[in-house]
Motif scaffolding. Structure first.
Motif, PDB file in Angstrom:
ATOM      1  N   ILE A  29       0.850  -1.199   0.000  1.00 57.53           N
ATOM      2  CA  ILE A  29       0.000   0.000   0.000  1.00 57.53           C
ATOM      3  C   ILE A  29       0.887   1.251   0.000  1.00 57.53           C
ATOM      4  O   ILE A  29       0.685   2.185  -0.786  1.00 57.53           O
ATOM      5  CB  ILE A  29      -0.952   0.016   1.224  1.00 57.53           C
ATOM      6  CG1 ILE A  29      -1.903  -1.184   1.156  1.00 57.53           C
ATOM      7  CG2 ILE A  29      -1.741   1.317   1.294  1.00 57.53           C
ATOM      8  CD1 ILE A  29      -2.714  -1.415   2.426  1.00 57.53           C
ATOM      9  N   GLU A  30       1.892   1.235   0.853  1.00 62.32           N
ATOM     10  CA  GLU A  30       2.758   2.416   0.978  1.00 62.32           C
ATOM     11  C   GLU A  30       3.484   2.702  -0.336  1.00 62.32           C
ATOM     12  O   GLU A  30       3.522   3.841  -0.817  1.00 62.32           O
ATOM     13  CB  GLU A  30       3.769   2.167   2.100  1.00 62.32           C
ATOM     14  CG  GLU A  30       4.568   3.390   2.470  1.00 62.32           C
ATOM     15  CD  GLU A  30       5.830   3.027   3.249  1.00 62.32           C
ATOM     16  OE1 GLU A  30       5.798   2.032   3.998  1.00 62.32           O
ATOM     17  OE2 GLU A  30       6.828   3.739   3.066  1.00 62.32           O
ATOM     18  N   LEU A  32       2.616   1.731  -3.404  1.00 59.25           N
ATOM     19  CA  LEU A  32       1.680   2.149  -4.457  1.00 59.25           C
ATOM     20  C   LEU A  32       1.201   3.587  -4.243  1.00 59.25           C
ATOM     21  O   LEU A  32       0.914   4.296  -5.205  1.00 59.25           O
ATOM     22  CB  LEU A  32       0.484   1.186  -4.522  1.00 59.25           C
ATOM     23  CG  LEU A  32       0.820  -0.232  -5.009  1.00 59.25           C
ATOM     24  CD1 LEU A  32      -0.412  -1.134  -4.950  1.00 59.25           C
ATOM     25  CD2 LEU A  32       1.374  -0.222  -6.433  1.00 59.25           C
ATOM     26  N   ARG A  33       1.154   4.015  -2.993  1.00 59.89           N
ATOM     27  CA  ARG A  33       0.726   5.400  -2.716  1.00 59.89           C
ATOM     28  C   ARG A  33       1.818   6.401  -3.049  1.00 59.89           C
ATOM     29  O   ARG A  33       1.531   7.543  -3.405  1.00 59.89           O
ATOM     30  CB  ARG A  33       0.350   5.558  -1.239  1.00 59.89           C
ATOM     31  CG  ARG A  33      -1.055   5.098  -0.942  1.00 59.89           C
ATOM     32  CD  ARG A  33      -1.466   5.476   0.472  1.00 59.89           C
ATOM     33  NE  ARG A  33      -2.775   4.909   0.771  1.00 59.89           N
ATOM     34  CZ  ARG A  33      -3.166   4.516   1.969  1.00 59.89           C
ATOM     35  NH1 ARG A  33      -2.344   4.609   2.997  1.00 59.89           N
ATOM     36  NH2 ARG A  33      -4.370   4.027   2.151  1.00 59.89           N
ATOM     37  N   MET A  50      -7.224   0.041  -6.172  1.00 61.46           N
ATOM     38  CA  MET A  50      -6.742   1.385  -5.806  1.00 61.46           C
ATOM     39  C   MET A  50      -7.803   2.128  -4.988  1.00 61.46           C
ATOM     40  O   MET A  50      -7.508   2.775  -3.997  1.00 61.46           O
ATOM     41  CB  MET A  50      -6.406   2.210  -7.067  1.00 61.46           C
ATOM     42  CG  MET A  50      -5.351   1.575  -7.938  1.00 61.46           C
ATOM     43  SD  MET A  50      -3.848   1.179  -7.010  1.00 61.46           S
ATOM     44  CE  MET A  50      -3.345  -0.306  -7.835  1.00 61.46           C
ATOM     45  N   ILE A  55      -5.711   4.695  -3.022  1.00 60.74           N
ATOM     46  CA  ILE A  55      -4.453   4.982  -3.720  1.00 60.74           C
ATOM     47  C   ILE A  55      -4.813   5.806  -4.960  1.00 60.74           C
ATOM     48  O   ILE A  55      -5.637   5.364  -5.783  1.00 60.74           O
ATOM     49  CB  ILE A  55      -3.738   3.659  -4.124  1.00 60.74           C
ATOM     50  CG1 ILE A  55      -3.339   2.873  -2.869  1.00 60.74           C
ATOM     51  CG2 ILE A  55      -2.522   3.931  -5.013  1.00 60.74           C
ATOM     52  CD1 ILE A  55      -3.009   1.416  -3.110  1.00 60.74           C
ATOM     53  N   THR A  57      -2.472   7.257  -7.112  1.00 54.87           N
ATOM     54  CA  THR A  57      -1.333   7.362  -8.033  1.00 54.87           C
ATOM     55  C   THR A  57      -1.780   7.101  -9.478  1.00 54.87           C
ATOM     56  O   THR A  57      -2.626   6.247  -9.723  1.00 54.87           O
ATOM     57  CB  THR A  57      -0.262   6.321  -7.620  1.00 54.87           C
ATOM     58  OG1 THR A  57      -0.022   6.464  -6.223  1.00 54.87           O
ATOM     59  CG2 THR A  57       1.022   6.487  -8.402  1.00 54.87           C
TER      60      THR A  57
END
Ligand code: SAM
Length: 287
Positions: A29-30, A32-33, A50, A55, A57
């Motif tokens: 998660i971190e 991808l964010r 997402m 997320i 991004t």
């Protein structure tokens, strides 16, 4: 191999869940964010993931059959200092999923490639199937056509390690029938279906019984499958255990090859002709 380019950013290869979103890792998660761009197998499919993890991004699509210009452009982004996360529709990228070409080109270019490990259907299946897991081989998807599939299986008949296949619901029945034909009705296998999902099923039996089991209920033919086939029994040459071998050696000190093989067979239960062959080898004069 070129040195790592420290001015460039990393390509993160990120595993995502294969059904249960609770399996998403905190690190995934971190990453991808925080990356600049996510290269996804199918951006529409991954949009749901997402959304679930908030997320935002930017995403772009990537396949192994994307043209060279696409790969070049992703590499240019990395070289310009942008970090990229590669994801597939489910599980670990590159495992029967896109990513190999991008990872290979990135590494050739001296860029840093970072794995963010997580779920993979094959390791999830192996961890719970109850078949030997110390040594195994992964054979991906069997061929779609019968002749290719049977040829593939025939090449594996003497494989002693656990053999792992992926299979789709459209071909699971045909594949099992071909396995039974090629590996024999009594070879054991495990069907792992819908892992991490509501109808998760893990079922071990002979190939013959598995085919009947899956045929008798249409629901059992639905979903996603990992098939783990037990390896062939070790070849006869390897079937004498260490204790029996030691016994044979001791008997050979005072008996003929024939007598030692016969007595060792009576004590251990190992086949007499097998022990006779080994006794002959042991008693032949050393060069
Ligand atoms: N990259 C993925 C991984 O890490 O396992 C595999 C992708 S491959 C295109 C999809 C195949 O993986 C399915 O056809 C099935 O054989 C297997 N698979 C994926 N999810 C599964 C699940 N939840 N249960 C059982 N098998 C699964």
């Amino acid at each position: 191999m070129s040195e790592l380019d420290n001015t460039a950013a990393s390509l993160f290869v990120v595993a995502t869940p294969i059904g249960n979103l609770g399996d998403m890792t905190a690190r995934a998660i971190e990453v991808l964010r925080t990356v600049d761009l996510i290269a996804a197998e199918d951006t529409r499919h991954s949009a749901r993931l997402m959304q679930h993890f908030a997320i935002t991004t930017r995403m772009t699509s990537y396949h192994d059959f994307s043209d060279d210009a696409r790969v070049d452009s992703l590499l240019a982004n990395l070289q310009a200092g942008q970090s990229i996360a590669l994801i597939s529709d489910a599980g670990t990228p590159l495992i029967s999923d896109p990513g190999y070409r991008l990872v290979q080109r990135a590494r050739e270019a001296g860029l840093k490639v970072v794995p963010i490990p997580g779920v993979c259907a094959l390791t999830a299946a192996l961890s719970a199937a109850g078949v030997p897991s110390d040594r195994f081989i992964f054979e991906g998807f069997p061929a779609a056509k019968r002749s290719g599939r049977q040829k593939h299986f025939a090449a594996l008949v003497e494989e002693t390690r656990t053999i792992i296949f992926y299979e789709s619901p459209h071909r699971i029945l045909e594949s099992l029938a071909d396995m039974r034909e090629v590996f024999g009705a009594q070879r054991q296998a495990v069907i792992c279906r819908e892992l991490t999902k509501t109808f998760e099923t893990i079922h071990l039996d002979t190939l013959e019984a598995l085919e009947v089991w899956i045929r008798e209920d249409a629901n059992r033919q639905r979903g996603e499958f990992v098939v783990l086939l037990k390896g062939a029994p070790p070849s006869e040459g390897e079937a004498i255990d260490a204790e029996t071998l030691r016994l044979l050696e001791i008997l050979l000190e005072t008996m003929s090859v024939k007598q030692a093989a016969a007595l060792a067979a009576r004590i251990s239960g190992v086949k007499k002709n097998l022990l006779y062959e080994r006794a002959l080898q042991l008693s032949s004069p050393k060069e």
